[in-house]
Design a protein around this motif. Structure first.
Motif, short mmCIF file in Angstrom:
data_model
loop_
_atom_site.label_atom_id
_atom_site.label_comp_id
_atom_site.label_asym_id
_atom_site.label_seq_id
_atom_site.Cartn_x
_atom_site.Cartn_y
_atom_site.Cartn_z
N ALA A 66 0.83 -1.21 0.00
CA ALA A 66 0.00 0.00 0.00
C ALA A 66 0.86 1.25 0.00
N LEU A 67 1.97 1.23 0.73
CA LEU A 67 2.88 2.38 0.75
C LEU A 67 3.47 2.61 -0.63
N ALA A 68 3.91 1.54 -1.30
CA ALA A 68 4.48 1.68 -2.65
C ALA A 68 3.45 2.24 -3.62
N GLN A 69 2.22 1.78 -3.52
CA GLN A 69 1.16 2.30 -4.39
C GLN A 69 0.92 3.77 -4.13
N GLY B 204 19.51 0.55 4.71
CA GLY B 204 20.27 -0.62 5.07
C GLY B 204 19.48 -1.91 5.14
N ILE B 205 18.17 -1.83 5.25
CA ILE B 205 17.31 -3.00 5.35
C ILE B 205 16.05 -2.77 4.52
N SER B 206 15.27 -3.82 4.35
CA SER B 206 14.03 -3.70 3.59
C SER B 206 12.99 -2.91 4.38
N PRO C 230 6.93 -2.00 -5.37
CA PRO C 230 7.51 -2.49 -4.11
C PRO C 230 9.00 -2.81 -4.26
N LYS C 231 9.42 -3.31 -5.43
CA LYS C 231 10.83 -3.62 -5.65
C LYS C 231 11.68 -2.35 -5.60
N SER C 232 11.22 -1.27 -6.23
CA SER C 232 11.96 0.00 -6.21
C SER C 232 12.05 0.55 -4.79
N LEU C 233 10.96 0.43 -4.03
CA LEU C 233 10.97 0.90 -2.65
C LEU C 233 11.97 0.09 -1.83
#
Length: 289
Positions: A187-190, A208-210, A196-199
């Motif tokens: 939802a954040l990426a949208q 440093g982390i996902s 989501p991959k770019s985020l």
């Protein structure tokens, strides 16, 4: 632990806001000193990045298996940690440094933040000669205020005109304040109109982390704070209040990051080993009963 109990240690603490020019990247500057400390702490993972200086008689950091990470270095950069650490300090004590904003590590060091995750890097391997020159001037400075002013100037030179993706600031704020739910990262990426991959790639480079792991650490910090302030509450209720499906999911997340169950942590709180104002720091004397 030997020597004075923490309540008897007379520590001088300075915490100050950064100048306006550094506020995008710097959270706080700080300085702690004491004539004598003899203390061990277990440090749970926190959403905290640091550039730290150490002029103490002895200060060391070890991993959960007690393998030494750093000992008596005069300065270092600490990336984000996803597992506990043990610190030991003794003798005359003076440490100071800066708490960085989550996206500042890559901007300050020029190193992708993922390469510093779960790492403490000596300053001279990151900044080369400039950090040694700064260290010398700090040793010659007579007061804590002079040391922090020198640090401010060093940071200003390295961070002026640095740029980061604007959406990262929004994304970090969103994950720090939003209630967890299934699909929150998607939802954040949208919302940001990126994949989501770019985020995830941006988070790993700058933070440093996902995004998911970042959210896990935020939840851990929230849980520790809640339990430290209200240790007698039901763990089932605690799980529901923080968006977990059940207590089993809460236990899994907590133990995966701390090597403790929430019940273990609560026992440390009840034993007086945790200050509610610093819920991710456990006095190691309680660990040995």
């Amino acid at each position: 632990m030997t020597g004075k109990e923490p309540s008897e240690i007379r520590m001088n603490v300075i915490v100050q806001e950064p100048p306006e020019s550094l506020r995008l990247f710097v959270h706080k500057l700080w300085h702690i000193s004491a004539d004598h400390i003899d203390q061990q702490d277990i440090c749970l993972p926190v959403l905290q990045y640091e550039l730290m200086f150490n002029f103490s008689e002895h200060f060391s950091v070890s991993d959960p298996n007690e393998a030494l990470i750093i000992e008596d270095e005069e300065n270092w950069v600490s990336g984000l940690y996803t597992r506990p650490q043990r610190t030991i300090t003794s003798g005359k004590h003076e440490t100071f440094g800066v708490f960085l904003k989550p996206w500042a590590l890559q901007s300050l060091t020029g190193i992708p933040a993922s390469e510093l995750t779960n790492q403490i890097a000596p300053g001279n391997t990151v900044f080369c000669r400039s950090i040694n020159e700064l260290n010398g001037r700090m040793r010659d400075a007579l007061t804590a205020g002079e040391k922090l002013a020198l640090l401010e100037r060093f940071l200003t030179k390295r961070l002026t005109d640095r740029d980061i993706p604007a959406y990262l600031v929004y994304a970090v704020d969103f994950l720090q304040r939003s209630r967890w739910h299934d699909g929150i990262i998607k939802a954040l990426a949208q919302d940001l109109r990126i994949s989501p991959k770019s985020l995830t790639l941006a988070f790993k480079k700058h933070i440093g982390i996902s995004p998911g792991r970042f959210l896990h650490l935020r939840l851990l910090n929230d849980l520790a704070s809640d339990l430290a302030q209200k240790p007698h509450q039901s763990l089932t209720e605690l799980a529901h209040q923080h968006g977990f499906f059940d207590q089993a999911h809460l236990n899994h997340l907590f133990k995966s990051l701390t090597n403790l169950t929430p019940g273990d942590y609560r026992n440390h709180v009840l034993a007086g080993a945790i200050d509610p104002a610093s819920p991710c720091y456990i006095r190691a004397s309680a660990d040995h009963g």
